[in-house]
Design an enzyme around this catalytic site. Structure first.
Site, PDB file in Angstrom:
ATOM      1  N   GLU A 291      -0.230  -5.665  23.159  1.00 32.91           N
ATOM      2  CA  GLU A 291       0.389  -4.410  23.611  1.00 32.91           C
ATOM      3  C   GLU A 291      -0.364  -3.856  24.824  1.00 32.91           C
ATOM      4  OE1 GLU A 291       0.491  -1.817  20.215  1.00 32.91           O
ATOM      5  OE2 GLU A 291       1.592  -3.285  19.046  1.00 32.91           O
TER       6      GLU A 291
ATOM      7  N   SER B 182       1.544  -9.297  -2.062  1.00 24.19           N
ATOM      8  CA  SER B 182       0.244  -8.718  -1.747  1.00 24.19           C
ATOM      9  C   SER B 182      -0.754  -9.596  -2.485  1.00 24.19           C
ATOM     10  CB  SER B 182       0.165  -7.270  -2.225  1.00 24.19           C
ATOM     11  OG  SER B 182       0.455  -7.221  -3.609  1.00 24.19           O
ATOM     12  N   ARG B 183      -2.036  -9.451  -2.150  1.00 24.32           N
ATOM     13  CA  ARG B 183      -3.037 -10.321  -2.786  1.00 24.32           C
ATOM     14  C   ARG B 183      -2.935 -10.244  -4.307  1.00 24.32           C
ATOM     15  NH1 ARG B 183      -8.552  -8.642  -0.217  1.00 24.32           N
ATOM     16  NH2 ARG B 183      -7.233  -6.813   0.000  1.00 24.32           N
TER      17      ARG B 183
ATOM     18  N   ASP C  85       7.950  -3.244  16.176  1.00 25.20           N
ATOM     19  CA  ASP C  85       7.291  -2.054  16.737  1.00 25.20           C
ATOM     20  C   ASP C  85       5.929  -2.404  17.312  1.00 25.20           C
ATOM     21  OD1 ASP C  85       6.998   0.773  17.237  1.00 25.20           O
ATOM     22  OD2 ASP C  85       5.671   0.909  15.497  1.00 25.20           O
TER      23      ASP C  85
ATOM     24  N   HIS D 218       5.480   0.673  19.811  1.00 23.25           N
ATOM     25  CA  HIS D 218       4.480   1.106  18.817  1.00 23.25           C
ATOM     26  C   HIS D 218       4.588   2.615  18.559  1.00 23.25           C
ATOM     27  CE1 HIS D 218       0.285   0.181  16.973  1.00 23.25           C
ATOM     28  NE2 HIS D 218       0.868   1.185  16.347  1.00 23.25           N
TER      29      HIS D 218
ATOM     30  N   ARG E 158       0.859  -4.694  12.583  1.00 23.23           N
ATOM     31  CA  ARG E 158       0.144  -5.049  13.805  1.00 23.23           C
ATOM     32  C   ARG E 158       0.688  -6.384  14.282  1.00 23.23           C
ATOM     33  NH1 ARG E 158      -1.263  -0.510  13.809  1.00 23.23           N
ATOM     34  NH2 ARG E 158      -3.369   0.352  13.747  1.00 23.23           N
TER      35      ARG E 158
ATOM     36  N   GLY F 269       0.848  -1.194   0.000  1.00 19.95           N
ATOM     37  CA  GLY F 269       0.000   0.000   0.000  1.00 19.95           C
ATOM     38  C   GLY F 269       0.880   1.238   0.000  1.00 19.95           C
ATOM     39  N   ARG F 270       0.318   2.329   0.528  1.00 13.44           N
ATOM     40  CA  ARG F 270       1.052   3.601   0.511  1.00 13.44           C
ATOM     41  C   ARG F 270       2.351   3.516   1.291  1.00 13.44           C
ATOM     42  NH1 ARG F 270      -4.826   5.392   1.079  1.00 13.44           N
ATOM     43  NH2 ARG F 270      -4.665   4.083   2.914  1.00 13.44           N
ATOM     44  N   ILE F 271       2.307   2.873   2.473  1.00 17.20           N
ATOM     45  CA  ILE F 271       3.528   2.805   3.296  1.00 17.20           C
ATOM     46  C   ILE F 271       4.510   1.792   2.696  1.00 17.20           C
ATOM     47  CG2 ILE F 271       4.479   2.488   5.607  1.00 17.20           C
ATOM     48  CD1 ILE F 271       1.671   3.101   6.737  1.00 17.20           C
TER      49      ILE F 271
HETATM   50  C1  8YV Z   1      -1.029   4.623  16.354  1.00 18.09           C
HETATM   51  C2  8YV Z   1      -1.149   3.384  14.151  1.00 18.09           C
HETATM   52  O1  8YV Z   1      -1.223   3.389  16.871  1.00 18.09           O
HETATM   53  O2  8YV Z   1      -2.090   4.778  12.524  1.00 18.09           O
HETATM   54  C3  8YV Z   1      -2.019   3.652  12.979  1.00 18.09           C
HETATM   55  O3  8YV Z   1      -2.655   2.709  12.492  1.00 18.09           O
HETATM   56  O4  8YV Z   1      -0.865   2.279  14.466  1.00 18.09           O
HETATM   57  C4  8YV Z   1      -0.595   4.530  14.934  1.00 18.09           C
HETATM   58  O5  8YV Z   1      -0.442   5.641  14.258  1.00 18.09           O
HETATM   59  C5  8YV Z   1      -2.168   5.369  16.871  1.00 18.09           C
HETATM   60  O6  8YV Z   1      -3.362   5.071  16.265  1.00 18.09           O
HETATM   61  C6  8YV Z   1      -1.952   6.778  17.191  1.00 18.09           C
HETATM   62  O7  8YV Z   1      -3.003   7.351  17.862  1.00 18.09           O
END
Ligand code: 8YV
Length: 305
Positions: free
Chosen positions: A253, A166-167, A248, A271, A224, A145-147
């Protein structure tokens, strides 16, 4: 004034603007204000759960300060005519920086060697053991994706060969697409995980994927915890079946498997992918801009479709 419930705080400067234009209530007052709130401000892991959505009959919009929305029942909200917005794009660079940072830190053992200096071991024990290169290698990216694209560009700038799983292949990148994740892992020195957490992607980084990455391979997860089989990961690190990991995110968590704490080939972060003042400000601003657009009857800027 329009009543808004906040499940999470925004950055102070944006929070002040929000409070100037809306009547803000905090989640601890939920019972008292559920009947009047028309908007909810949240993030990717703070809900509100369907039961809470049902208790807010006037709710018109949920605005999340996150790109991921695995903790928000988006389909349920939409089925009730409540749009959900997130914060894509503005955090791409930060998360990509962290992914590459973790890749370098883990390969070059930067955290362990920092500890070596601080513990006064250098004068006593001499040269630190050699590490591994992080450039000129094969970087596999799970999720394009974008990242994923931002990570790929950075990896490529370090003379790495980039490939991805990716799929479906994406049309606007020239990197090789692997339809099979185990095969990508087998052909990679680093596997960087940046795929959304959904019921379909749970533990997609399985024991087989981890073992295919192998004893010299390094796993980096900035997505995640749920998308990696964490038990298999810990086991592979303990047995030497995986070379290292830069993490991360974790399954439970803020709890992190303690056995990782003693491993020099593991770099752990709490994170913090998007956790810079610049990016968190931009994320907060996008939350407010979406609320403003909604209540002015303008199209939402970043609705999750
Ligand atoms: C933070 C994130 O966890 O954007 C996300 O999906 O995992 C992070 O940027 C968080 O939501 C910041 O508030």
């Amino acid at each position: 004034m329009i009543d808004v419930i906040q499940f999470v705080k925004l950055r102070p400067e944006v929070q002040a603007e929000l409070e100037a234009r809306y009547r803000v209530h905090w989640k601890d007052k939920f019972d008292a204000v559920a009947g009047i709130v028309r908007a909810a401000v949240t993030n990717g892991h703070s809900g509100p759960a369907p039961e809470l959505i049902d208790r807010m009959p006037r709710l018109e919009i949920i605005a999340s300060a996150s790109v991921g929305y695995d903790g928000i029942p988006v389909e349920y909200a939409r089925s009730k005519g409540i749009p959900v917005t997130n914060t894509p794009e503005v955090l791409n660079d930060d998360v990509a920086d962290l992914a590459i940072g973790l890749m370098i830190m883990t390969a070059r053992r930067l955290v362990a060697s920092d500890r070596y200096v601080r513990a006064g071991r250098w004068p006593q024990e001499g040269e630190y053991p050699l590490a591994q290169r992080a450039s000129g290698k094969r970087v596999g990216i799970l999720g394009m994706g974008r990242i994923g694209r931002a990570i790929g560009r950075r990896a490529e700038a370090m003379n790495n060969t980039v490939a991805y799983h990716s799929r479906h292949p994406v049309t606007d990148v020239a990197w090789r697409h692997y339809p099979d994740l185990v095969e990508l892992a087998r052909d990679s020195d680093f596997l960087i995980v940046i795929i959304p957490s959904t019921p379909q992607t749970g533990k997609i980084v399985s024991k087989a994927v981890i073992e295919a990455l192998g004893p010299t391979g390094i796993l980096v997860n900035v997505a995640r915890g749920a998308v990696v089989d964490e038990e298999a990961l810990v086991e592979a690190l303990q047995s030497g079946k995986l070379g290292g990991a830069g993490l991360d995110v974790f399954v439970n968590e803020p709890q992190v498997p303690q056995v990782l704490f003693g491993m020099d080939n593991v770099v752990l972060q709490p994170h913090v992918g998007s956790a810079t003042v610049e990016t968190r400000r931009a994320m907060s601003q996008l939350v407010l801009d979406n609320l403003d657009a909604h209540f002015a009857g303008r199209p939402l800027l970043t609705e999750i479709k």
